[in-house]
Design a protein around this motif. Structure first.
Motif, PDB file in Angstrom:
ATOM      1  N   THR A  84      -2.136   5.443  16.124  1.00 21.09           N
ATOM      2  CA  THR A  84      -1.343   5.276  17.334  1.00 21.09           C
ATOM      3  C   THR A  84      -1.840   4.003  18.024  1.00 21.09           C
ATOM      4  N   TYR A  85      -1.154   3.622  19.104  1.00 16.14           N
ATOM      5  CA  TYR A  85      -1.452   2.368  19.783  1.00 16.14           C
ATOM      6  C   TYR A  85      -1.751   2.611  21.262  1.00 16.14           C
ATOM      7  N   GLN A  86      -2.513   1.678  21.864  1.00 21.86           N
ATOM      8  CA  GLN A  86      -2.783   1.765  23.301  1.00 21.86           C
ATOM      9  C   GLN A  86      -1.478   1.711  24.083  1.00 21.86           C
ATOM     10  N   ILE A  87      -0.564   0.834  23.681  1.00 22.66           N
ATOM     11  CA  ILE A  87       0.764   0.720  24.279  1.00 22.66           C
ATOM     12  C   ILE A  87       1.751   1.208  23.235  1.00 22.66           C
ATOM     13  N   ASN A  88       2.573   2.195  23.597  1.00 24.57           N
ATOM     14  CA  ASN A  88       3.368   2.847  22.561  1.00 24.57           C
ATOM     15  C   ASN A  88       4.368   1.895  21.912  1.00 24.57           C
ATOM     16  N   GLN A  89       4.656   2.200  20.650  1.00 24.87           N
ATOM     17  CA  GLN A  89       5.532   1.379  19.821  1.00 24.87           C
ATOM     18  C   GLN A  89       6.805   2.163  19.465  1.00 24.87           C
ATOM     19  N   LEU A  90       7.315   2.924  20.406  1.00 25.97           N
ATOM     20  CA  LEU A  90       8.430   3.820  20.136  1.00 25.97           C
ATOM     21  C   LEU A  90       9.780   3.117  20.271  1.00 25.97           C
ATOM     22  N   PHE A  91      10.794   3.715  19.657  1.00 30.43           N
ATOM     23  CA  PHE A  91      12.176   3.237  19.800  1.00 30.43           C
ATOM     24  C   PHE A  91      12.783   3.924  21.024  1.00 30.43           C
ATOM     25  N   ALA A  92      12.953   3.164  22.095  1.00 32.13           N
ATOM     26  CA  ALA A  92      13.349   3.747  23.382  1.00 32.13           C
ATOM     27  C   ALA A  92      14.707   4.437  23.336  1.00 32.13           C
ATOM     28  N   GLU A  93      15.622   3.938  22.514  1.00 28.70           N
ATOM     29  CA  GLU A  93      16.988   4.468  22.511  1.00 28.70           C
ATOM     30  C   GLU A  93      17.180   5.642  21.552  1.00 28.70           C
ATOM     31  N   THR A  95      16.136   9.440  19.932  1.00 29.92           N
ATOM     32  CA  THR A  95      15.576  10.710  20.387  1.00 29.92           C
ATOM     33  C   THR A  95      14.327  11.015  19.563  1.00 29.92           C
ATOM     34  N   PRO A  96      13.474  11.913  20.034  1.00 26.81           N
ATOM     35  CA  PRO A  96      12.309  12.296  19.235  1.00 26.81           C
ATOM     36  C   PRO A  96      12.678  12.824  17.845  1.00 26.81           C
ATOM     37  N   ILE A  97      13.744  13.621  17.745  1.00 29.37           N
ATOM     38  CA  ILE A  97      14.099  14.168  16.433  1.00 29.37           C
ATOM     39  C   ILE A  97      14.553  13.055  15.498  1.00 29.37           C
ATOM     40  N   GLU A  98      15.266  12.053  16.023  1.00 30.01           N
ATOM     41  CA  GLU A  98      15.667  10.916  15.193  1.00 30.01           C
ATOM     42  C   GLU A  98      14.448  10.093  14.765  1.00 30.01           C
ATOM     43  N   THR A  99      13.544   9.864  15.715  1.00 30.15           N
ATOM     44  CA  THR A  99      12.362   9.047  15.439  1.00 30.15           C
ATOM     45  C   THR A  99      11.490   9.668  14.357  1.00 30.15           C
ATOM     46  N   VAL A 100      11.181  10.940  14.516  1.00 27.10           N
ATOM     47  CA  VAL A 100      10.285  11.604  13.571  1.00 27.10           C
ATOM     48  C   VAL A 100      10.982  11.837  12.227  1.00 27.10           C
ATOM     49  N   SER A 101      12.263  12.152  12.256  1.00 19.35           N
ATOM     50  CA  SER A 101      13.003  12.325  11.000  1.00 19.35           C
ATOM     51  C   SER A 101      13.031  11.029  10.203  1.00 19.35           C
ATOM     52  N   LEU A 102      13.212   9.906  10.890  1.00 23.44           N
ATOM     53  CA  LEU A 102      13.218   8.612  10.204  1.00 23.44           C
ATOM     54  C   LEU A 102      11.862   8.338   9.566  1.00 23.44           C
ATOM     55  N   ALA A 103      10.779   8.663  10.284  1.00 22.31           N
ATOM     56  CA  ALA A 103       9.437   8.459   9.726  1.00 22.31           C
ATOM     57  C   ALA A 103       9.219   9.329   8.490  1.00 22.31           C
ATOM     58  N   LEU A 137       6.902  19.213  22.078  1.00 25.71           N
ATOM     59  CA  LEU A 137       8.082  18.393  22.348  1.00 25.71           C
ATOM     60  C   LEU A 137       9.371  19.105  21.926  1.00 25.71           C
ATOM     61  N   GLY A 138       9.278  20.379  21.617  1.00 25.55           N
ATOM     62  CA  GLY A 138      10.447  21.104  21.128  1.00 25.55           C
ATOM     63  C   GLY A 138      11.608  21.110  22.091  1.00 25.55           C
ATOM     64  N   ALA A 139      11.325  21.214  23.378  1.00 21.90           N
ATOM     65  CA  ALA A 139      12.395  21.291  24.377  1.00 21.90           C
ATOM     66  C   ALA A 139      12.999  19.928  24.689  1.00 21.90           C
ATOM     67  N   MET A 140      12.380  18.863  24.181  1.00 20.66           N
ATOM     68  CA  MET A 140      12.832  17.512  24.517  1.00 20.66           C
ATOM     69  C   MET A 140      13.260  16.711  23.294  1.00 20.66           C
ATOM     70  N   MET A 141      13.415  17.356  22.149  1.00 22.12           N
ATOM     71  CA  MET A 141      13.603  16.598  20.913  1.00 22.12           C
ATOM     72  C   MET A 141      14.938  15.872  20.825  1.00 22.12           C
ATOM     73  N   THR A 142      15.919  16.250  21.652  1.00 27.31           N
ATOM     74  CA  THR A 142      17.214  15.565  21.605  1.00 27.31           C
ATOM     75  C   THR A 142      17.441  14.651  22.811  1.00 27.31           C
ATOM     76  N   ARG A 143      16.413  14.468  23.624  1.00 31.19           N
ATOM     77  CA  ARG A 143      16.516  13.528  24.743  1.00 31.19           C
ATOM     78  C   ARG A 143      16.180  12.117  24.281  1.00 31.19           C
ATOM     79  N   ARG A 144      16.802  11.131  24.897  1.00 32.85           N
ATOM     80  CA  ARG A 144      16.465   9.750  24.578  1.00 32.85           C
ATOM     81  C   ARG A 144      15.013   9.495  24.964  1.00 32.85           C
ATOM     82  N   THR A 145      14.292   8.823  24.086  1.00 26.99           N
ATOM     83  CA  THR A 145      12.853   8.639  24.276  1.00 26.99           C
ATOM     84  C   THR A 145      12.520   7.948  25.598  1.00 26.99           C
ATOM     85  N   SER A 146      13.337   7.005  26.017  1.00 22.49           N
ATOM     86  CA  SER A 146      13.063   6.276  27.259  1.00 22.49           C
ATOM     87  C   SER A 146      13.094   7.170  28.492  1.00 22.49           C
TER      88      SER A 146
END
Length: 250
Positions: A84-93, A95-103, A137-146
């Motif tokens: 992980t990083y000191q400053i996050n490297q996430l895709f703001a647009e 959702t968590p489920i999209e981000t983790v599924s892509l990984a 993060l189960g309750a937030m997995m479909t929210r936009r990461t930002s």
């Protein structure tokens, strides 16, 4: 058994400045190992050497008994290293489920086809949902990461690293910038990481360090200054003087 991570005489110089010098560190399989040190101690340079962001000026890096000193960043991930990083490297647009599924899809070699198959690969989605639930993060997995609270974004970054199924996880200040009322979620999630994953934690938050680590290494001016158990480091007057403060009580 080979250490999960071993460095021998690792160093990095920028001109005449030695950011790291002769760092020999061994992290046992399954360990909870913390690396601490004052600002400017060379911790970030050390992590960048471990992950292949920077080439070393001296020394070698061994991952599970394999020399990865000059392996690419991607090669180290394939061999079981994630960070992980000191400053996050996430895709703001995303959702968590999209981000983790892509990984997960990238890990499986199907990332290039992921976007044309969203929702089609139930095994990927199921694995992502289980991982996000485990990271609170189960309750937030479909929210936009930002839109997520910052503490939840830090948890998502850990989930993203865990989606690579690492053997060695490098956590670079996971509690940095997290509001006080969200810190315990981070502490609890870090404490609940799978026991078979070796963790090297770089952190300024001493509550997290002392509650998590079974061994601590102290880096000062680019070199290893002290190493020991939590009790040994917390009672070491030299460490208190250079890092915790001479009057620190831990």
């Amino acid at each position: 058994m080979n250490p999960a991570l071993r460095t021998i005489g690792l160093g990095k110089s920028f001109g005449g400045f030695k950011a790291n010098a002769d760092v020999s560190l061994s992290v046992k399989q399954g360990a909870r190992h913390a690396l601490i040190g004052p600002n400017g101690a060379g911790k970030t340079t050390f992590i960048n050497l471990l992950t292949g962001v920077l080439p070393p000026s001296a020394g070698t890096i061994w991952l599970n008994g394999e020399d990865v000193t000059y392996a690419s960043q991607q090669g180290r991930v394939r061999r079981g290293m994630a960070r992980t990083y000191q400053i996050n490297q996430l895709f703001a647009e995303l959702t968590p489920i999209e981000t983790v599924s892509l990984a997960i899809a990238e890990r499986q070699g199907t990332g290039a086809r992921f976007w044309s198959r969203v929702g089609a690969d139930s095994a990927v989605i199921d694995e992502a949902e289980a991982l996000l639930t485990r990271m609170q993060l189960g309750a937030m997995m479909t929210r936009r990461t930002s839109t997520l609270p910052y503490g939840k974004q830090r948890l998502l970054e850990i989930a993203l690293a865990m989606a690579c199924k690492p053997k060695l996880l490098l956590l670079d200040e996971p509690a940095a910038g997290v509001p006080e009322d969200e810190r315990h979620d981070v502490l609890d999630s870090v404490a609940a990481l799978p026991e078979d994953v070796t963790v090297l934690l770089i952190e300024h938050d001493m509550e997290l360090v002392f509650s998590f680590a079974d061994r601590i290494s102290v880096l000062v001016q680019g070199a290893l200054f002290a190493e020991g158990t939590v009790d040994e480091i917390s009672s070491d007057p030299r460490v208190k003087a250079v890092y915790l403060g001479e009057d620190a009580h831990v």
